[in-house]
Design a protein around this motif. Structure first.
Motif, PDB file in Angstrom:
ATOM      1  N   ALA A  40       0.831  -1.204   0.000  1.00 55.69           N
ATOM      2  CA  ALA A  40       0.000   0.000   0.000  1.00 55.69           C
ATOM      3  C   ALA A  40       0.865   1.253   0.000  1.00 55.69           C
ATOM      4  CB  ALA A  40      -0.938  -0.015   1.207  1.00 55.69           C
ATOM      5  N   HIS A  41       1.999   1.208   0.721  1.00 60.44           N
ATOM      6  CA  HIS A  41       2.836   2.409   0.758  1.00 60.44           C
ATOM      7  C   HIS A  41       3.504   2.674  -0.582  1.00 60.44           C
ATOM      8  CE1 HIS A  41       6.381  -0.266   1.725  1.00 60.44           C
ATOM      9  NE2 HIS A  41       7.005   0.675   1.053  1.00 60.44           N
ATOM     10  N   VAL A  42       3.669   1.635  -1.417  1.00 62.48           N
ATOM     11  CA  VAL A  42       4.202   1.834  -2.768  1.00 62.48           C
ATOM     12  C   VAL A  42       3.173   2.564  -3.634  1.00 62.48           C
ATOM     13  CG1 VAL A  42       4.875   0.631  -4.890  1.00 62.48           C
ATOM     14  CG2 VAL A  42       5.792  -0.110  -2.692  1.00 62.48           C
ATOM     15  N   GLY A  84      -9.279  -4.679  -2.099  1.00 63.04           N
ATOM     16  CA  GLY A  84      -7.864  -5.016  -2.155  1.00 63.04           C
ATOM     17  C   GLY A  84      -6.952  -4.009  -1.485  1.00 63.04           C
ATOM     18  N   TRP A  85      -7.481  -3.277  -0.496  1.00 65.29           N
ATOM     19  CA  TRP A  85      -6.694  -2.248   0.203  1.00 65.29           C
ATOM     20  C   TRP A  85      -6.587  -2.651   1.660  1.00 65.29           C
ATOM     21  CZ3 TRP A  85      -3.377   1.187  -1.240  1.00 65.29           C
ATOM     22  CH2 TRP A  85      -3.082   2.321  -0.477  1.00 65.29           C
ATOM     23  N   PHE A  86      -5.385  -3.084   2.089  1.00 65.28           N
ATOM     24  CA  PHE A  86      -5.201  -3.639   3.430  1.00 65.28           C
ATOM     25  C   PHE A  86      -4.285  -2.727   4.240  1.00 65.28           C
ATOM     26  CE2 PHE A  86      -5.891  -7.089   0.418  1.00 65.28           C
ATOM     27  CZ  PHE A  86      -6.917  -7.801   1.009  1.00 65.28           C
ATOM     28  N   VAL A  87      -4.845  -1.677   4.801  1.00 66.91           N
ATOM     29  CA  VAL A  87      -4.039  -0.789   5.639  1.00 66.91           C
ATOM     30  C   VAL A  87      -4.527  -0.760   7.085  1.00 66.91           C
ATOM     31  CG1 VAL A  87      -3.399   0.679   3.688  1.00 66.91           C
ATOM     32  CG2 VAL A  87      -5.413   1.255   5.061  1.00 66.91           C
ATOM     33  N   ASP A  88      -5.764  -1.241   7.311  1.00 67.80           N
ATOM     34  CA  ASP A  88      -6.301  -1.260   8.672  1.00 67.80           C
ATOM     35  C   ASP A  88      -6.718  -2.667   9.079  1.00 67.80           C
ATOM     36  OD1 ASP A  88      -8.405  -1.538   6.978  1.00 67.80           O
ATOM     37  OD2 ASP A  88      -9.642   0.055   7.846  1.00 67.80           O
ATOM     38  N   ARG A  89      -6.264  -3.650   8.347  1.00 66.22           N
ATOM     39  CA  ARG A  89      -6.599  -5.048   8.631  1.00 66.22           C
ATOM     40  C   ARG A  89      -5.495  -5.931   8.053  1.00 66.22           C
ATOM     41  NH1 ARG A  89      -9.984  -6.936   3.805  1.00 66.22           N
ATOM     42  NH2 ARG A  89      -9.968  -5.145   2.387  1.00 66.22           N
ATOM     43  N   SER A  90      -5.471  -7.156   8.523  1.00 67.58           N
ATOM     44  CA  SER A  90      -4.471  -8.107   8.026  1.00 67.58           C
ATOM     45  C   SER A  90      -4.640  -8.296   6.523  1.00 67.58           C
ATOM     46  CB  SER A  90      -4.662  -9.439   8.764  1.00 67.58           C
ATOM     47  OG  SER A  90      -3.786 -10.419   8.269  1.00 67.58           O
ATOM     48  N   PRO A  91      -3.535  -8.381   5.765  1.00 68.99           N
ATOM     49  CA  PRO A  91      -2.135  -8.515   6.187  1.00 68.99           C
ATOM     50  C   PRO A  91      -1.367  -7.198   6.297  1.00 68.99           C
ATOM     51  CG  PRO A  91      -2.273  -8.926   3.857  1.00 68.99           C
ATOM     52  CD  PRO A  91      -3.682  -8.646   4.317  1.00 68.99           C
ATOM     53  N   ASP A  93      -0.494  -3.117   5.035  1.00 76.60           N
ATOM     54  CA  ASP A  93       0.426  -2.560   4.029  1.00 76.60           C
ATOM     55  C   ASP A  93       0.446  -3.378   2.736  1.00 76.60           C
ATOM     56  OD1 ASP A  93       2.213  -0.866   2.810  1.00 76.60           O
ATOM     57  OD2 ASP A  93       3.970  -1.668   3.835  1.00 76.60           O
ATOM     58  N   ALA A  94      -0.687  -3.924   2.337  1.00 75.53           N
ATOM     59  CA  ALA A  94      -0.771  -4.672   1.087  1.00 75.53           C
ATOM     60  C   ALA A  94      -1.865  -4.071   0.222  1.00 75.53           C
ATOM     61  CB  ALA A  94      -1.061  -6.149   1.355  1.00 75.53           C
ATOM     62  N   ALA A  95      -1.710  -4.216  -1.090  1.00 78.65           N
ATOM     63  CA  ALA A  95      -2.713  -3.738  -2.031  1.00 78.65           C
ATOM     64  C   ALA A  95      -2.737  -4.670  -3.234  1.00 78.65           C
ATOM     65  CB  ALA A  95      -2.405  -2.313  -2.477  1.00 78.65           C
ATOM     66  N   PHE A 170      13.116  -1.963  -3.265  1.00 80.34           N
ATOM     67  CA  PHE A 170      12.730  -3.357  -3.032  1.00 80.34           C
ATOM     68  C   PHE A 170      11.298  -3.492  -2.527  1.00 80.34           C
ATOM     69  CE2 PHE A 170      17.211  -4.189  -3.345  1.00 80.34           C
ATOM     70  CZ  PHE A 170      17.313  -5.536  -3.710  1.00 80.34           C
ATOM     71  N   SER A 171      10.669  -2.406  -2.099  1.00 81.22           N
ATOM     72  CA  SER A 171       9.311  -2.517  -1.562  1.00 81.22           C
ATOM     73  C   SER A 171       8.368  -3.090  -2.612  1.00 81.22           C
ATOM     74  CB  SER A 171       8.803  -1.147  -1.122  1.00 81.22           C
ATOM     75  OG  SER A 171       9.512  -0.679  -0.006  1.00 81.22           O
ATOM     76  N   GLY A 172       7.633  -4.134  -2.244  1.00 81.80           N
ATOM     77  CA  GLY A 172       6.733  -4.805  -3.170  1.00 81.80           C
ATOM     78  C   GLY A 172       7.384  -5.887  -4.001  1.00 81.80           C
ATOM     79  N   SER A 173       8.716  -6.038  -3.889  1.00 75.46           N
ATOM     80  CA  SER A 173       9.417  -7.062  -4.663  1.00 75.46           C
ATOM     81  C   SER A 173       9.041  -8.456  -4.187  1.00 75.46           C
ATOM     82  CB  SER A 173      10.933  -6.883  -4.542  1.00 75.46           C
ATOM     83  OG  SER A 173      11.355  -5.672  -5.128  1.00 75.46           O
TER      84      SER A 173
END
Length: 320
Positions: A40-42, A84-91, A93-95, A170-173
């Protein structure tokens, strides 16, 4: 003249996420022919937005992607899926993004069961951290265990002085298991030493990401690793060389941690090599090899001999 390993002969399943100015925001990996998993941060970096884990709303604007590891001119735009936006739930920082055109490559094999829970597993990553290397630079490491800001995340350590350190590119790699190259997770964070070098980091395991892309995964099936007598012997040898199995008193403590079904068919007073060999056979007969190795790890606490056990056990655990 051989082609360098960092320049593939065909398009790769790892894509690059770009900013409006054409700079690198990070990377993303295919999980289907039209879906990309990234951080998500990417996405926020690509859009020039600040990122706060629990307080950042799902962006509606598309982000730009290209495929420098394919050596071609493929480009696309992608938007974040509604779920598909996971910033307040597991996992966290994923999108998951939806591409506006088909991907330039087939998705990888997704290691969606047990890949992240095996300390000692060797992994590789390629990041877009150097402008002079548009196809990426490689880093090699080993999985350590769950940790970081969220229990779901898994730490990895960079073990080679010649490997690239973990930086923003490397973020998201994709974190690829060695051997085989299956996707285990994506890089989400790095820990820097006092020189500012990312000598360890954390990944989001693929197995923790909900399948919001609807099961449209075209990755080829994972090829089973050969279950040979040599593989079984290698694991037994690694077990016998751990301090816990080698020492009679420590072995008794380990024996008490084993499942009753294993203990009924295993004598604790056997010589270390014979005990280890018998343990492997009995545990596999009952489908409890992973449980037995995990019990040993509780006592070994990630020792170097224990990491060799996990490495030797990998081919057999993939068959459970």
């Amino acid at each position: 003249m051989s082609v360098p390993s960092t320049v593939p002969s065909a398009p790769d399943w790892q894509l690059r996420v770009r900013t409006f100015d054409g700079d690198t925001a990070g990377a993303g990996v295919l999980v289907s022919p039209r879906h990309v998993l990234t951080c998500a941060h990417v996405v926020c970096a690509a859009l020039g937005r600040p990122w706060e884990e629990a307080g950042t709303p799902r962006p509606a604007e598309p982000v730009a992607l290209d495929a420098p590891r394919g050596g071609g001119a493929w480009q696309a735009a992608a938007t974040v899926l509604d779920d598909g936006w996971f910033v307040d739930r597991s996992p966290w920082d994923a999108a998951v993004l939806l591409l506006d055109r088909p991907a330039p490559a087939a998705p990888p094999t997704l290691r969606s069961r047990g890949g992240a829970d095996r300390p000692g597993r060797a992994v590789s990553m390629v990041g877009f951290s150097a402008d002079e290397a548009p196809a990426g630079v490689w880093s090699h490491g080993v999985l350590i265990g769950r940790g970081g800001r969220h229990h779901e995340h898994v730490q990895f350590d960079i073990r080679s002085s010649t490997s690239a350190r973990i930086t923003g590119g490397f973020s998201g790699s994709g974190v690829r298991e060695d051997p085989g190259g299956a996707l285990v997770g994506i890089v989400c964070d790095a820990h820097q030493d006092d020189r500012g070098l990312g000598v360890s980091g954390w990944m989001i395991p693929v197995e923790t990401v909900p399948n919001v892309w609807g099961g449209d995964v075209s990755a080829p099936p994972s090829q089973p690793l050969r279950d040979s007598p040599r593989t079984v012997h290698a694991l037994a040898l690694a077990l016998a060389e751990t301090p816990t199995v080698a020492d009679p008193e420590a072995r008794r403590e380990f024996y008490r941690l084993l499942a009753p079904r294993i203990r009924r068919s295993l004598r604790v007073d056997l010589a270390p090599g014979l005990f280890a060999s018998r343990l492997v056979g009995v545990a596999r007969d009952h489908g409890l090899l992973h449980e037995a190795v995990a019990a040993l790890d509780l006592l070994e606490e990630g020792s170097p001999p224990m990491r060799r056990v996990w490495e030797a056990a990998g081919p057999l655990l993939d068959r459970e």
